[in-house]
Design an enzyme around this catalytic site. Structure first.
Site, mmCIF file in Angstrom:
data_model
loop_
_atom_site.group_PDB
_atom_site.id
_atom_site.type_symbol
_atom_site.label_atom_id
_atom_site.label_comp_id
_atom_site.label_asym_id
_atom_site.label_seq_id
_atom_site.Cartn_x
_atom_site.Cartn_y
_atom_site.Cartn_z
ATOM 1 N N ASP A 26 1.852 0.531 -0.142
ATOM 2 C CA ASP A 26 2.971 -0.104 -0.608
ATOM 3 C C ASP A 26 3.514 0.405 -1.913
ATOM 4 O O ASP A 26 2.491 0.950 -2.750
ATOM 5 C CB ASP A 26 2.670 -1.823 -0.772
ATOM 6 C CG ASP A 26 3.966 -2.447 -0.805
ATOM 7 O OD1 ASP A 26 5.033 -1.761 -0.348
ATOM 8 O OD2 ASP A 26 3.918 -3.901 -1.063
ATOM 9 N N ASN A 74 9.338 -3.462 10.303
ATOM 10 C CA ASN A 74 9.980 -2.530 9.639
ATOM 11 C C ASN A 74 11.117 -1.948 10.238
ATOM 12 O O ASN A 74 12.064 -1.152 9.499
ATOM 13 C CB ASN A 74 8.903 -1.375 9.067
ATOM 14 C CG ASN A 74 8.102 -1.686 8.034
ATOM 15 O OD1 ASN A 74 6.888 -1.155 8.008
ATOM 16 N ND2 ASN A 74 8.345 -2.630 7.173
ATOM 17 N N ARG A 77 14.569 -2.436 8.625
ATOM 18 C CA ARG A 77 15.036 -1.685 7.484
ATOM 19 C C ARG A 77 16.213 -0.929 7.778
ATOM 20 O O ARG A 77 16.538 -0.552 8.887
ATOM 21 C CB ARG A 77 13.888 -0.774 6.686
ATOM 22 C CG ARG A 77 12.673 -1.322 6.368
ATOM 23 C CD ARG A 77 11.680 -0.734 5.723
ATOM 24 N NE ARG A 77 10.880 -1.590 5.301
ATOM 25 C CZ ARG A 77 10.166 -1.248 3.983
ATOM 26 N NH1 ARG A 77 10.123 -0.006 3.329
ATOM 27 N NH2 ARG A 77 9.328 -2.075 3.591
ATOM 28 N N ARG A 200 -0.255 -9.991 -0.434
ATOM 29 C CA ARG A 200 0.051 -10.493 0.822
ATOM 30 C C ARG A 200 -0.559 -9.628 1.781
ATOM 31 O O ARG A 200 -0.462 -8.526 1.539
ATOM 32 C CB ARG A 200 1.223 -10.883 1.216
ATOM 33 C CG ARG A 200 2.553 -10.167 0.661
ATOM 34 C CD ARG A 200 3.793 -10.606 1.185
ATOM 35 N NE ARG A 200 4.871 -9.411 0.902
ATOM 36 C CZ ARG A 200 5.484 -9.441 -0.496
ATOM 37 N NH1 ARG A 200 5.453 -10.330 -1.131
ATOM 38 N NH2 ARG A 200 6.152 -8.377 -0.422
ATOM 39 N N LEU A 201 -0.750 -10.153 2.987
ATOM 40 C CA LEU A 201 -1.228 -9.218 4.002
ATOM 41 C C LEU A 201 -0.293 -8.692 5.047
ATOM 42 O O LEU A 201 -0.262 -7.631 5.601
ATOM 43 C CB LEU A 201 -2.086 -10.035 4.920
ATOM 44 C CG LEU A 201 -3.811 -10.010 4.840
ATOM 45 C CD1 LEU A 201 -4.421 -10.886 6.005
ATOM 46 C CD2 LEU A 201 -4.041 -8.621 4.973
HETATM 47 C C1 FPP Z 1 5.794 0.381 2.133
HETATM 48 O O1 FPP Z 1 6.409 0.451 1.003
HETATM 49 C C2 FPP Z 1 5.539 1.534 2.828
HETATM 50 C C3 FPP Z 1 5.928 1.690 4.084
HETATM 51 C C4 FPP Z 1 6.688 0.643 5.087
HETATM 52 C C5 FPP Z 1 5.864 3.033 4.750
HETATM 53 C C6 FPP Z 1 4.453 3.625 4.580
HETATM 54 C C7 FPP Z 1 4.516 4.825 5.109
HETATM 55 C C8 FPP Z 1 3.943 6.059 4.477
HETATM 56 C C9 FPP Z 1 3.392 6.179 3.237
HETATM 57 C C10 FPP Z 1 4.143 7.158 5.182
HETATM 58 C C11 FPP Z 1 2.850 7.513 5.957
HETATM 59 C C12 FPP Z 1 3.022 8.546 6.366
HETATM 60 C C13 FPP Z 1 2.197 9.262 7.221
HETATM 61 C C14 FPP Z 1 2.386 10.645 7.733
HETATM 62 C C15 FPP Z 1 0.753 8.524 7.941
HETATM 63 P P1 FPP Z 1 7.894 -0.034 0.814
HETATM 64 O O2 FPP Z 1 8.905 1.004 1.300
HETATM 65 O O3 FPP Z 1 7.844 -1.379 1.101
HETATM 66 O O4 FPP Z 1 7.941 0.042 -0.889
HETATM 67 P P2 FPP Z 1 8.711 -1.016 -1.580
HETATM 68 O O5 FPP Z 1 8.063 -2.561 -1.375
HETATM 69 O O6 FPP Z 1 8.570 -0.430 -3.234
HETATM 70 O O7 FPP Z 1 10.070 -1.037 -1.306
#
Ligand code: FPP
Length: 246
Positions: A26, A74, A77, A200-201
């Protein structure tokens, strides 16, 4: 003489490495926002960071690393962000031979595959097949994953077996439910790490986390270093896990 106590050095106990570590990756969006960059750049940096953590965890002796890449929620989004995440995953799978494929690492994907594109599904099958003989770390990517959906699907499968006369209601137990989850052959996570200051989970491994230890950090995922990962493991090693006993 001045009453200062020397702080004991925190050392990793190589004999008490958690078998299964799960990470909610996250903070990518906020990492990007802080730098005036699009959220997709944060996700790309997050994917890069995963490579470092995979190597580090594998060398440390962690056997399973489950990472939350995309939840069933997700899809809410903006389309642009969903498309960017799907492209990132596709590119990661396309580049498999240069990344995970070079390591003693097995790739598996846990999640509801029906909603993913045919192209991504095909690539997942190829990469899972290519790496299924690997005996090192198992990298489980939770993709279009939701803990509640996973449990619902397990319940449906069991109910169908009851309907077909293959299972007696009295025989339904925790093991039968576990056996019908994506993680049927993976031990429950010992440790769940969530960076970015959220506590949170978010529908992650709801059944499997019954006795997991939790570890949080304020650092955004793209900045989550191997040193932080080691810190989390050392803290885990200092916990007293009782599994409901004394
Ligand atoms: C949450 O951060 C992250 C995600 C919903 C996506 C996580 C995906 C990756 C790190 C890429 C994975 C890729 C591979 C190739 C395995 P957020 O977007 O909710 O961040 P925020 O809470 O700061 O808005």
């Amino acid at each position: 003489m001045f009453g200062f106590k020397k702080r004991a050095k925190r050392v990793l106990d190589k004999n008490n490495i958690p078998k299964h570590v799960a990470i909610i990756m996250d903070g990518n969006g906020r990492w990007a926002k802080k730098r005036g960059l699009p959220r997709s750049v944060g996700h790309s940096m997050g994917a890069k960071n995963l490579e470092n953590i995979v190597d580090f965890a594998g060398n440390m002796g962690v056997k399973y690393l489950t990472v939350y890449a995309f939840s069933t929620e997700n899809w809410k989004r903006p389309k642009e962000e969903v498309d960017a995440l799907m492209k990132l995953l596709k590119d990661y799978l396309l580049d498999f031979d240069n990344l995970l494929g070079k390591k003693d690492a097995r790739l598996r994907v846990f999640g509801h595959r029906e909603e993913l594109s045919d192209e991504i599904n095909e690539l997942i099958d190829i990469c899972e097949e290519k790496s299924k003989h690997k005996t090192g770390i198992s990298i489980n990517i939770a993709l279009n994953y939701g803990g509640r959906l996973e449990i619902c699907q397990a319940v449906k499968k069991i109910a169908q077996n009851v309907k077909d006369g293959n299972v007696n209601v009295e025989d339904i137990d925790e093991k039968m439910i576990s056996d019908n989850l994506y993680t049927y052959d993976v031990p429950d996570p010992d440790l769940i790490i969530r960076p970015s200051g959220e506590y949170r989970l978010s529908n992650f491994l709801l059944w499997q986390c019954a006795y997991s230890e939790f570890w949080y950090s304020d650092i955004f995922w793209p900045d989550f270093t191997t040193k932080k990962f080691e810190d989390a493991i050392i803290d885990y090693q200092l916990r007293n896990r009782r599994f409901g006993g004394v």
